[in-house]
Design a protein around this motif. Structure first.
Motif, PDB file in Angstrom:
ATOM      1  N   ARG A 159      41.923  29.824  52.366  1.00 38.88           N
ATOM      2  CA  ARG A 159      40.970  29.643  51.633  1.00 38.88           C
ATOM      3  C   ARG A 159      39.486  29.665  52.327  1.00 38.88           C
ATOM      4  NH1 ARG A 159      39.976  23.921  48.206  1.00 38.88           N
ATOM      5  NH2 ARG A 159      39.688  23.600  50.620  1.00 38.88           N
ATOM      6  N   GLY A 160      39.384  29.211  53.506  1.00 39.89           N
ATOM      7  CA  GLY A 160      38.387  29.404  54.366  1.00 39.89           C
ATOM      8  C   GLY A 160      38.116  30.767  54.745  1.00 39.89           C
ATOM      9  N   SER A 161      39.040  31.511  55.191  1.00 42.94           N
ATOM     10  CA  SER A 161      38.730  32.782  55.444  1.00 42.94           C
ATOM     11  C   SER A 161      38.313  33.710  54.027  1.00 42.94           C
ATOM     12  CB  SER A 161      39.911  33.704  55.828  1.00 42.94           C
ATOM     13  OG  SER A 161      40.458  32.792  57.093  1.00 42.94           O
ATOM     14  N   MET A 162      38.987  33.352  53.134  1.00 40.43           N
ATOM     15  CA  MET A 162      38.386  34.096  51.712  1.00 40.43           C
ATOM     16  C   MET A 162      36.901  33.573  51.317  1.00 40.43           C
ATOM     17  SD  MET A 162      41.923  34.531  49.505  1.00 40.43           S
ATOM     18  CE  MET A 162      41.954  32.630  49.256  1.00 40.43           C
ATOM     19  N   LYS A 163      36.641  32.290  51.679  1.00 40.54           N
ATOM     20  CA  LYS A 163      35.254  31.941  51.291  1.00 40.54           C
ATOM     21  C   LYS A 163      34.086  32.660  52.100  1.00 40.54           C
ATOM     22  CE  LYS A 163      36.276  27.267  49.391  1.00 40.54           C
ATOM     23  NZ  LYS A 163      35.757  25.874  49.720  1.00 40.54           N
ATOM     24  N   TYR A 164      34.757  33.027  53.559  1.00 43.74           N
ATOM     25  CA  TYR A 164      33.715  33.684  54.503  1.00 43.74           C
ATOM     26  C   TYR A 164      33.541  35.179  53.855  1.00 43.74           C
ATOM     27  CZ  TYR A 164      32.274  36.347  58.387  1.00 43.74           C
ATOM     28  OH  TYR A 164      31.409  37.069  59.184  1.00 43.74           O
ATOM     29  N   TYR A 165      34.507  35.747  53.253  1.00 44.24           N
ATOM     30  CA  TYR A 165      34.527  37.045  52.828  1.00 44.24           C
ATOM     31  C   TYR A 165      33.937  37.202  51.712  1.00 44.24           C
ATOM     32  CZ  TYR A 165      37.914  38.601  56.611  1.00 44.24           C
ATOM     33  OH  TYR A 165      38.582  38.729  57.562  1.00 44.24           O
TER      34      TYR A 165
ATOM     35  N   ASN B 217      43.147  27.284  45.122  1.00 45.15           N
ATOM     36  CA  ASN B 217      42.834  26.006  44.773  1.00 45.15           C
ATOM     37  C   ASN B 217      44.233  25.344  43.878  1.00 45.15           C
ATOM     38  OD1 ASN B 217      40.363  25.931  46.000  1.00 45.15           O
ATOM     39  ND2 ASN B 217      39.225  27.141  44.272  1.00 45.15           N
ATOM     40  N   GLN B 218      44.536  26.004  43.066  1.00 40.65           N
ATOM     41  CA  GLN B 218      45.674  25.526  42.219  1.00 40.65           C
ATOM     42  C   GLN B 218      46.790  25.189  43.135  1.00 40.65           C
ATOM     43  OE1 GLN B 218      46.587  28.574  39.511  1.00 40.65           O
ATOM     44  NE2 GLN B 218      44.615  28.423  38.339  1.00 40.65           N
ATOM     45  N   ALA B 219      47.204  25.905  44.124  1.00 42.88           N
ATOM     46  CA  ALA B 219      48.314  25.725  44.994  1.00 42.88           C
ATOM     47  C   ALA B 219      48.000  24.334  45.748  1.00 42.88           C
ATOM     48  CB  ALA B 219      48.670  26.816  45.872  1.00 42.88           C
TER      49      ALA B 219
ATOM     50  N   LEU C 224      52.848  22.063  56.406  1.00 44.61           N
ATOM     51  CA  LEU C 224      52.488  23.465  56.766  1.00 44.61           C
ATOM     52  C   LEU C 224      52.033  24.312  55.690  1.00 44.61           C
ATOM     53  CD1 LEU C 224      52.749  25.419  59.028  1.00 44.61           C
ATOM     54  CD2 LEU C 224      54.929  25.931  58.251  1.00 44.61           C
ATOM     55  N   ARG C 225      52.594  24.052  54.743  1.00 44.88           N
ATOM     56  CA  ARG C 225      51.909  24.972  53.506  1.00 44.88           C
ATOM     57  C   ARG C 225      50.449  24.615  53.217  1.00 44.88           C
ATOM     58  NH1 ARG C 225      55.771  24.276  48.496  1.00 44.88           N
ATOM     59  NH2 ARG C 225      54.115  25.605  47.482  1.00 44.88           N
ATOM     60  N   ARG C 226      50.195  23.378  53.199  1.00 38.93           N
ATOM     61  CA  ARG C 226      48.753  22.931  52.958  1.00 38.93           C
ATOM     62  C   ARG C 226      47.715  23.602  54.033  1.00 38.93           C
ATOM     63  NH1 ARG C 226      45.678  19.217  55.019  1.00 38.93           N
ATOM     64  NH2 ARG C 226      44.001  18.205  53.924  1.00 38.93           N
ATOM     65  N   SER C 227      48.059  23.415  55.454  1.00 43.01           N
ATOM     66  CA  SER C 227      47.547  23.979  56.492  1.00 43.01           C
ATOM     67  C   SER C 227      47.238  25.323  56.337  1.00 43.01           C
ATOM     68  CB  SER C 227      48.316  23.761  57.711  1.00 43.01           C
ATOM     69  OG  SER C 227      47.420  24.358  58.822  1.00 43.01           O
ATOM     70  N   VAL C 228      48.274  26.357  55.816  1.00 46.85           N
ATOM     71  CA  VAL C 228      48.138  27.784  55.864  1.00 46.85           C
ATOM     72  C   VAL C 228      47.072  28.043  54.572  1.00 46.85           C
ATOM     73  CG1 VAL C 228      49.329  29.708  55.092  1.00 46.85           C
ATOM     74  CG2 VAL C 228      50.320  28.147  56.816  1.00 46.85           C
TER      75      VAL C 228
END
Length: 711
Positions: A688-694, A548-550, A679-683
């Motif tokens: 973050r979406g994957s980590m929210k799922y985990y 989120n900070q990035a 590109l950095r924003r997309s990654v």
């Protein structure tokens, strides 16, 4: 005293003195021979001096081209040998034992009377020596000299011992013209192969070819022995991997020296040469000893070979189709499948010894097993009690049991074989692959005699404890009668106390409280897993905060434009026409994972430079994402959104530049992200979406574990 060395690049034409070993040991290097004539100095005004032959002064290098190359050195050696043969021998006193240097003036070859002269030298006499060379000292000092290995004498085959030379040559000439043969598969010389050979003989042919494949091809001598033993013929010629076998009944022999094993199988040809000619029926009537032929240990051989053969003979019948040299292993498939009363042997490790193997011990055992002969050949996966009993018998003489897996047999699994043998014998598997299974008997293995002694000793100790308890009770009863002691008995420190403890606590804990112990273990496991899940959830939460900070740092450099309040108006007909034109266009702008950045806006303006309509293709699937993208493109470009159309695998966004379109200049600052920042924003968004799922999965697991702990 030796003359001083010549200066470097000396103008003198005087030749250097020859080596000391060229003119005998009695002439010093510094003394010029009496018959030596120095060459006169050449005149300085002679433009073309004549080349002189310097072979007399420098016989080592005269006429040897190449300088110090290998060819030149070999030429020098040849000349030294020729000088040794041409010069007369000289006598030189042999150095004493106190001499610190090894002499090099000793002859290369010892004279014929070496032993007599050696005895004479011991008595104080000297013997004459030949021309000395530096490398002859080692031979005369009786040091070790590398001798060439003698070539092994080839043993004649049975066909060469039995058949006449002319008859053998005739059969070999006939074999060279044969172009048909029987193929022996991986299983070796099986009954089908022998049947095909006998069929060839029964059809009138005196020769039959058999082609051998792996693994029997590795040892063609062993293949010849098996073929001669099973077929009853003689191998007269071998070409590559093909053996040509002759029918021994149709070939004249010198003498009746046919081995007994071939006479046993010789009845095959007799049965096939009957009037009916039914080869298949005759072969089925043959005695089954073809596959169960026992190996007769030869009388020849070393003591080790005879002992190995004697040990293997005591374990069971041999496997005659073995593809390596002797000794032949035991055929484990012929051992009994079930042994009545068989149990896994009793094991007990010595005090202070760990039963497991260290890495160094495992490596040592594998190296030890490499040169050992193969003990068993196995082709079955289950019902191996007979093999297990034989392995236990072998372990009394050997630490390791080496088992080969038969090839050419279907449904063989070395993993299942090794597992069954391990549980039947209790040994340790130190190697398992598709070819071999090697079992170590273990540090806790007890031979038969030791095992019986340990069991008898434990039984004797138990009997002594019972006798001591009975004697103690008898003494207590007598004291109560005569001394009037109370009748209360005390079992402190007695064998009965140990038995009561075993009955009341150990067995009770094992039988009654087993469920409680399992429940406590399950609770401990759940608490440990809950703690692990909470730790992982904490780590994921920290990662989401950093992500989120990035993203906030990237969004700080992005300032979206505000929508314009002054928009152009288009009729429905114009909207429909622009929509059809946009859908038919082949040129388009493709949106990737970076989304909308300054490069996309610049490309749209490049399209509007030549056309009024632009088609933007996006791979997004969700409706709210497509709507947000189309609205953002309309605001940032200053155009008009015509339509959003669903295509086969994507969506098309059609934009119109407007009637009052004004091309933007390059000097205008961009309020969007660059290509790298996009590109950095997309990654980061995807991460973050994957980590929210985990995080959601971890929270669900924690809730389930808490519920299980409470229940």
């Amino acid at each position: 005293m030796a003359p001083p060395p010549l200066p470097l690049f000396s103008p003198s034409l005087k030749q250097p003195p020859p080596p000391p070993w060229l003119h005998g040991p009695n002439i010093p290097a510094s003394v010029t021979p009496p018959n030596h004539i120095e060459a006169p100095s050449k005149p300085q005004n002679d433009p073309k001096p004549q080349r002189k032959n310097s072979s007399s002064n420098n016989p080592l290098t005269a006429g040897v081209p190449g300088g110090r190359t290998r060819r030149a050195v070999l030429g020098i050696i040849r000349r030294v040998r020729s000088l040794e043969l041409s010069d007369p021998p000289n006598t030189k006193p042999r150095p004493t034992a106190s001499s610190s240097t090894i002499p090099f003036n000793l002859p290369i070859d010892r004279p014929q009377g070496g032993h007599e002269e050696e005895r004479g030298r011991r008595n104080g006499k000297e013997r004459p020596t030949s021309r000395a060379v530096p490398w002859s000292a080692a031979r005369d000092e009786d040091l070790k000299v590398a001798l060439r290995r003698e070539k092994k004498v080839r043993e004649p085959t049975p066909a060469e011992r039995v058949l006449e030379a002319a008859e053998l040559q005739r059969l070999r000439r006939a074999a060279r013209g044969m172009d048909k043969w029987v193929r022996a598969k991986k299983a070796g010389v099986t009954d089908e192969v022998v049947e095909d050979v006998q069929r060839e003989w029964s059809s009138g042919q005196e020769l039959a070819g058999v082609r051998v494949v792996e693994p029997l091809r590795r040892c063609m001598d062993r293949a010849r022995e098996i073929l001669e033993t099973k077929s009853g013929g003689l191998v007269v010629w071998t070409k590559g991997d093909i053996h040509f076998v002759a029918n021994i009944q149709k070939v004249p022999v010198l003498r009746c020296t046919i081995p007994e094993s071939q006479r046993t199988y010789g009845s095959i040809s007799e049965s096939l040469s009957n009037g009916n000619g039914d080869a298949h029926g005759a072969f089925r009537e043959i005695d089954q000893s073809i596959g169960v032929h026992t190996y007769e240990a030869p009388i020849e051989g070393t003591l080790y070979e005879r002992e190995v053969n004697r040990l293997l003979d005591s374990l069971g019948p041999r496997f005659i189709d073995w593809w390596w040299n002797t000794p032949l292993p035991v055929d484990a498939d012929l051992l009994p499948q079930v042994v009545p009363g068989y149990k896994t042997p009793f094991r007990q490790c010595p005090p202070g010894v760990r039963p497991t193997l260290a890495d160094g011990e495992l490596t040592y055992l594998r190296k030890l097993a490499r040169p050992l002969p193969t003990h068993f050949a196995l082709g079955e996966n289950t019902k191996l009690q007979g093999l297990a009993a034989a392995i236990l018998k072998l372990w009394e003489k050997s630490l390791i049991a080496k088992i080969a897996v038969k090839v050419g047999i279907q449904n063989t699994r070395n993993e299942q074989m090794a597992w069954n043998l391990k549980h039947l014998t209790g040994g340790t598997i130190i190697l398992r692959n598709k070819a071999f299974i090697i079992l170590y008997r273990g540090k806790d293995f007890l031979p038969g005699g030791v095992k019986r002694s340990v069991i008898e000793q434990e039984a004797w100790v138990d009997a002594q404890q019972v006798k001591e308890e009975e004697a103690r009770l008898t003494v207590i009863d007598s004291l109560q009668i005569y001394a009037g002691l109370p009748s209360e008995e005390s079992s402190v420190g007695t064998f009965r106390e140990y038995q009561d403890f075993q009955v009341n606590h150990v067995h009770e804990t094992t039988e009654n409280n087993q469920a409680m112990i399992e429940l406590e273990a399950e609770k401990h496991r759940l608490e440990k897993e809950l703690k692990d899940q909470e730790r992982r959830l904490f780590i994921l939460t920290k990662k989401i905060e950093r992500s989120n900070q990035a993203l906030a740092k990237l969004h700080s450099s992005w300032n979206p434009s505000e929508p314009s309040s002054d928009k152009e108006l288009l009729t429905e007909e114009e909207m429909m026409i622009f929509r059809k034109i946009g859908l038919k266009m082949d040129e388009h702008v493709l949106l990737g994972i970076r989304g909308i950045f300054d490069g996309v806006i610049e490309e749209i303006h490049q399209h509007w430079k030549h056309k009024e309509i632009v088609k933007v293709i996006t791979k997004q699937t969700r409706a709210y994402q497509i709507t947000y993208t189309s609205m953002l493109l309309e605001v940032e470009t200053g155009g008009m959104l015509i339509a959003t159309q669903k295509l086969t695998n994507s969506h098309a966004i059609i934009l119109y530049r407007g009637k009052n379109y004004r091309r933007r200049t390059k000097s205008e600052p961009s309020n969007l992200l660059t290509k790298r920042e996009a590109l950095r924003r997309s990654v980061e968004v995807q991460r973050r979406g994957s980590m929210k799922y985990y995080v959601w999965e971890r929270q669900k697991s924690i809730e389930e574990l808490n519920w299980r702990l409470l229940s």
